[in-house]
Design an enzyme around this catalytic site. Structure first.
Site, PDB file in Angstrom:
ATOM      1  N   GLY A 278       0.758  -1.249   0.000  1.00 39.11           N
ATOM      2  CA  GLY A 278       0.000   0.000   0.000  1.00 39.11           C
ATOM      3  C   GLY A 278       0.779   1.284   0.000  1.00 39.11           C
ATOM      4  O   GLY A 278       0.200   2.352  -0.222  1.00 39.11           O
TER       5      GLY A 278
ATOM      6  N   GLU B  13       3.589  -7.046   1.476  1.00 35.06           N
ATOM      7  CA  GLU B  13       3.032  -7.299   0.137  1.00 35.06           C
ATOM      8  C   GLU B  13       3.091  -6.041  -0.735  1.00 35.06           C
ATOM      9  O   GLU B  13       2.065  -5.558  -1.205  1.00 35.06           O
ATOM     10  CB  GLU B  13       1.565  -7.739   0.261  1.00 35.06           C
ATOM     11  CG  GLU B  13       1.330  -8.946   1.132  1.00 35.06           C
ATOM     12  CD  GLU B  13      -0.156  -9.160   1.437  1.00 35.06           C
ATOM     13  OE1 GLU B  13      -0.997  -8.305   1.079  1.00 35.06           O
ATOM     14  OE2 GLU B  13      -0.474 -10.191   2.032  1.00 35.06           O
ATOM     15  N   PRO B  14       4.262  -5.474  -0.949  1.00 34.93           N
ATOM     16  CA  PRO B  14       4.314  -4.257  -1.760  1.00 34.93           C
ATOM     17  C   PRO B  14       4.125  -4.563  -3.241  1.00 34.93           C
ATOM     18  O   PRO B  14       4.628  -5.572  -3.740  1.00 34.93           O
ATOM     19  CB  PRO B  14       5.728  -3.723  -1.503  1.00 34.93           C
ATOM     20  CG  PRO B  14       6.534  -4.954  -1.241  1.00 34.93           C
ATOM     21  CD  PRO B  14       5.612  -5.924  -0.544  1.00 34.93           C
ATOM     22  N   GLY B  15       3.398  -3.729  -3.929  1.00 35.37           N
ATOM     23  CA  GLY B  15       3.224  -3.879  -5.371  1.00 35.37           C
ATOM     24  C   GLY B  15       3.700  -2.624  -6.082  1.00 35.37           C
ATOM     25  O   GLY B  15       4.788  -2.559  -6.645  1.00 35.37           O
ATOM     26  N   ARG B  16       2.867  -1.588  -5.976  1.00 30.99           N
ATOM     27  CA  ARG B  16       3.117  -0.329  -6.680  1.00 30.99           C
ATOM     28  C   ARG B  16       4.506   0.235  -6.395  1.00 30.99           C
ATOM     29  O   ARG B  16       5.187   0.717  -7.300  1.00 30.99           O
ATOM     30  CB  ARG B  16       2.065   0.682  -6.220  1.00 30.99           C
ATOM     31  CG  ARG B  16       2.020   1.952  -7.032  1.00 30.99           C
ATOM     32  CD  ARG B  16       1.146   3.008  -6.364  1.00 30.99           C
ATOM     33  NE  ARG B  16      -0.151   2.532  -5.973  1.00 30.99           N
ATOM     34  CZ  ARG B  16      -1.266   2.641  -6.726  1.00 30.99           C
ATOM     35  NH1 ARG B  16      -1.205   3.225  -7.894  1.00 30.99           N
ATOM     36  NH2 ARG B  16      -2.422   2.174  -6.284  1.00 30.99           N
TER      37      ARG B  16
ATOM     38  N   ARG C 246      -6.143   3.843 -15.466  1.00 32.23           N
ATOM     39  CA  ARG C 246      -6.143   4.563 -14.184  1.00 32.23           C
ATOM     40  C   ARG C 246      -6.702   5.992 -14.271  1.00 32.23           C
ATOM     41  O   ARG C 246      -7.495   6.375 -13.420  1.00 32.23           O
ATOM     42  CB  ARG C 246      -4.737   4.592 -13.569  1.00 32.23           C
ATOM     43  CG  ARG C 246      -4.144   3.179 -13.347  1.00 32.23           C
ATOM     44  CD  ARG C 246      -2.867   3.179 -12.516  1.00 32.23           C
ATOM     45  NE  ARG C 246      -3.144   3.544 -11.158  1.00 32.23           N
ATOM     46  CZ  ARG C 246      -2.931   4.722 -10.631  1.00 32.23           C
ATOM     47  NH1 ARG C 246      -2.340   5.663 -11.349  1.00 32.23           N
ATOM     48  NH2 ARG C 246      -3.247   4.972  -9.397  1.00 32.23           N
TER      49      ARG C 246
ATOM     50  N   TYR D 247      -9.917   6.190 -11.927  1.00 34.48           N
ATOM     51  CA  TYR D 247      -9.705   6.815 -10.616  1.00 34.48           C
ATOM     52  C   TYR D 247      -9.435   8.313 -10.709  1.00 34.48           C
ATOM     53  O   TYR D 247      -9.097   8.934  -9.702  1.00 34.48           O
ATOM     54  CB  TYR D 247      -8.482   6.198  -9.909  1.00 34.48           C
ATOM     55  CG  TYR D 247      -8.409   4.704  -9.904  1.00 34.48           C
ATOM     56  CD1 TYR D 247      -9.339   3.925  -9.218  1.00 34.48           C
ATOM     57  CD2 TYR D 247      -7.386   4.045 -10.580  1.00 34.48           C
ATOM     58  CE1 TYR D 247      -9.247   2.542  -9.214  1.00 34.48           C
ATOM     59  CE2 TYR D 247      -7.281   2.670 -10.573  1.00 34.48           C
ATOM     60  CZ  TYR D 247      -8.219   1.929  -9.887  1.00 34.48           C
ATOM     61  OH  TYR D 247      -8.118   0.563  -9.890  1.00 34.48           O
TER      62      TYR D 247
ATOM     63  N   CYS E  14     -14.157   5.597 -28.135  1.00 37.77           N
ATOM     64  CA  CYS E  14     -15.365   6.407 -28.299  1.00 37.77           C
ATOM     65  C   CYS E  14     -16.086   6.638 -26.977  1.00 37.77           C
ATOM     66  O   CYS E  14     -17.211   6.169 -26.772  1.00 37.77           O
ATOM     67  CB  CYS E  14     -16.276   5.741 -29.322  1.00 37.77           C
ATOM     68  SG  CYS E  14     -15.434   5.633 -30.901  1.00 37.77           S
ATOM     69  N   GLU E  15     -15.396   7.298 -26.058  1.00 39.72           N
ATOM     70  CA  GLU E  15     -15.982   7.689 -24.774  1.00 39.72           C
ATOM     71  C   GLU E  15     -15.290   8.962 -24.332  1.00 39.72           C
ATOM     72  O   GLU E  15     -14.063   9.060 -24.426  1.00 39.72           O
ATOM     73  CB  GLU E  15     -15.694   6.632 -23.687  1.00 39.72           C
ATOM     74  CG  GLU E  15     -16.420   5.353 -23.875  1.00 39.72           C
ATOM     75  CD  GLU E  15     -16.587   4.583 -22.556  1.00 39.72           C
ATOM     76  OE1 GLU E  15     -16.610   5.211 -21.479  1.00 39.72           O
ATOM     77  OE2 GLU E  15     -16.699   3.357 -22.648  1.00 39.72           O
TER      78      GLU E  15
HETATM   79  N1  LLP Z   1      -1.916  -6.874  -0.818  1.00 36.62           N
HETATM   80  C1  LLP Z   1      -3.230  -6.911  -1.079  1.00 36.62           C
HETATM   81  C2  LLP Z   1      -4.073  -7.863  -0.353  1.00 36.62           C
HETATM   82  C3  LLP Z   1      -3.778  -6.049  -2.040  1.00 36.62           C
HETATM   83  O1  LLP Z   1      -5.088  -6.080  -2.273  1.00 36.62           O
HETATM   84  C4  LLP Z   1      -2.941  -5.143  -2.729  1.00 36.62           C
HETATM   85  C5  LLP Z   1      -3.487  -4.233  -3.735  1.00 36.62           C
HETATM   86  C6  LLP Z   1      -1.576  -5.156  -2.436  1.00 36.62           C
HETATM   87  C7  LLP Z   1      -1.093  -6.026  -1.466  1.00 36.62           C
HETATM   88  C8  LLP Z   1      -0.594  -4.262  -3.114  1.00 36.62           C
HETATM   89  O2  LLP Z   1      -0.837  -2.918  -2.855  1.00 36.62           O
HETATM   90  P1  LLP Z   1       0.194  -1.815  -3.380  1.00 36.62           P
HETATM   91  O3  LLP Z   1       1.474  -1.973  -2.610  1.00 36.62           O
HETATM   92  O4  LLP Z   1       0.391  -2.015  -4.835  1.00 36.62           O
HETATM   93  O5  LLP Z   1      -0.486  -0.537  -3.089  1.00 36.62           O
HETATM   94  N2  LLP Z   1      -5.688  -0.671  -9.449  1.00 36.62           N
HETATM   95  C9  LLP Z   1      -5.441   0.306  -8.391  1.00 36.62           C
HETATM   96  C10 LLP Z   1      -4.742  -0.326  -7.191  1.00 36.62           C
HETATM   97  C11 LLP Z   1      -5.458  -1.534  -6.624  1.00 36.62           C
HETATM   98  C12 LLP Z   1      -4.750  -2.167  -5.446  1.00 36.62           C
HETATM   99  C13 LLP Z   1      -5.359  -3.463  -5.101  1.00 36.62           C
HETATM  100  N3  LLP Z   1      -4.731  -4.180  -4.040  1.00 36.62           N
HETATM  101  C14 LLP Z   1      -4.665   1.469  -8.964  1.00 36.62           C
HETATM  102  O6  LLP Z   1      -4.378   1.475 -10.158  1.00 36.62           O
HETATM  103  O7  LLP Z   1      -4.364   2.428  -8.249  1.00 36.62           O
END
Ligand code: LLP
Length: 426
Positions: free
Chosen positions: A245, A281-284, A320, A324, A349-350
């Site tokens: 997050g 659990e980092p993603g972004r 995105r 959002y 077309c939106e």
């Molecule tokens: N763990 C869980 C259980 C999650 O649901 C998520 C993201 C993460 C980890 C990773 O979160 P991060 O570190 O990436 O913030 N599509 C949206 C973001 C959706 C996030 C969903 N869950 C966007 O483009 O902003």
């Protein structure tokens, strides 16, 4: 910090000239930088240094595959020691294909099917993050039928407002995620009593693109109290999953979100004395700045009220902004120094197919290349073929080498996936 830099007036990805790359692969395309992935993973890992479990295990950094599931991206991270946080059997298969060991895979998600549970148990993943009592019962049945035991953490809904966009906030009472805090002790005791299930810990993930550490601090405090309460109740707690997050900078003109170092200091402070193995659990944070979407200007069109830059990428390629209202920095690959105010749109077309409204940006003309920066997370993976547009290619750069890691999927491939019903055949 990323490795997309200007060289003599042109944007490069590491040592690769994006203008030449666009000529080679066509536009639009996503481009990812290995050096940026390596750097971000390393920075995050370093912030958690010294936080080993009592048994000496380093925190498990389970990269959230949903952010960018390209198998080469996941493989790059796997080689650095990343685990994977997956939310579907598909993501689990990708993580395995990319070389993530089963013992470093965490399966999250609010609606795992019995089929997915069985697949995860067969593979021998590290942990299932369970989100409801009903899921505990189902998992117990599936595991018992397979003659195995599921290692489980309970995802807690800490009822904390993450102060982020409502669509990506997951830790508030009204959100579908996790077990309501007050019910967790009973659910944990239930898990301990069920056949085929072994509860080992708790976790929380309150939302994405967090730009304020206070909600995380409150969440970690809640988890800490919960660990103490569970132990007081005679239950064993060996792991805590802190979720992902942490936000990243999208706008050069706005103050940056908290740094990984500040996050790491918070984790160290909040988790001191817990005596558990930590998971994240980092993603972004890992992939966001490691990717750009490169697009070509189709035309610059004078509307009645504003100037439109029409590019060949659209909302189906990068959702995105339209989903959002997200802000992505848009720049010319070869800026002239001149500026313009324009609304940047795609061909779909939106009216929602808008990347930026009345944006002060590099002046561009038809045929010029532009990049949408910070598109490595939740970019290509959220793409669709809406308007029967082809899924765009993904390119991975590493120093001066590059590879197309997902080829463009053309209309022939789209048509090949469909069938004309027998009664409609000529
Ligand atoms: N763990 C869980 C259980 C999650 O649901 C998520 C993201 C993460 C980890 C990773 O979160 P991060 O570190 O990436 O913030 N599509 C949206 C973001 C959706 C996030 C969903 N869950 C966007 O483009 O902003």
């Amino acid at each position: 910090m990323d490795h997309f830099t200007d060289r003599a007036g042109r944007l490069f990805a590491e040592e690769v000239d994006l203008t030449a790359l666009a000529d080679a692969v066509g536009t639009p395309f996503y481009c990812y930088s290995t050096a940026t992935l390596v750097r971000h993973f390393g920075v995050f890992r370093d912030t958690l240094a010294g936080l080993e479990s009592p048994a000496g295990e380093a925190p498990l950094i389970a990269y959230a595959v949903k952010a960018n599931p390209n198998v080469s991206v996941v493989a790059t991270l796997a080689r650095l020691g990343a685990g994977a946080d997956v939310v579907s059997e598909g993501e689990m298969r990708r993580a395995l294909a990319a070389g993530v060991p089963p013992g470093a895979i965490v399966f999250s998600g609010v609606g795992k099917t019995r089929g997915e549970m069985a697949a995860a148990l067969a593979v021998g993943i590290y942990q299932m993050n369970v989100e409801s009592e009903g899921e505990l019962h189902a998992l117990s049945e599936v595991a018992t039928a397979l003659g195995t035991t599921a290692t489980v953490a309970l995802r807690v809904n800490p009822e904390i407002d993450a102060r982020t966009h409502a669509k990506i906030s997951t830790g508030a009472a009204e959100n579908k995620f996790g077990i309501p805090l007050a019910r967790v002790p009973a659910a944990y005791a239930l898990a301990a009593s069920l056949h085929g299930v072994r509860p080992v810990g708790v976790g929380a993930h309150i939302g994405s693109q967090l730009t304020d550490l206070a909600p995380l601090e409150a969440t970690f405090a809640t988890l800490g109290q919960l660990v103490r309460d569970l132990r007081t109740g005679g239950l064993s707690v060996e792991r805590v999953d802190l979720g992902g997050g942490l936000g990243i900078p999208y706008r050069p003109d706005q103050p940056p979100p908290p740094t990984p170092a500040e996050y790491g200091a918070l984790v160290a402070r909040a988790t001191a004395g817990w005596g558990v193995r930590l998971l994240c659990e980092p993603g972004r944070l890992i992939v966001g700045n490691a990717g750009v979407l490169v697009s070509r200007v189709v035309t610059v069109k004078a509307g009645a009220a504003r100037t439109f830059v029409v590019v060949d990428a659209a909302m189906n390629d990068l959702l995105r902004p339209s989903l959002y209202g997200a802000w992505h920095h848009i720049r010319a690959v070869a800026p002239t120094g001149a500026r313009m105010t324009a609304t940047v749109v795609g061909p779909v077309c939106e009216t929602g197919d808008t990347f930026a409204e009345d944006r002060d940006m590099d002046a561009v003309a038809a045929g010029d290349l532009v990049t949408f920066m910070t598109a490595g997370a939740y970019g290509a993976t959220m793409a669709s073929t809406y308007n029967s547009r082809a899924l765009v290619p993904e390119v991975l750069v590493d120093g001066d080498r590059w590879a197309v890691v997902r080829p463009r999927e053309d209309i022939a491939a789209q048509l090949a996936r469909e069938r004309i019903a027998p009664w409609l055949s000529p």
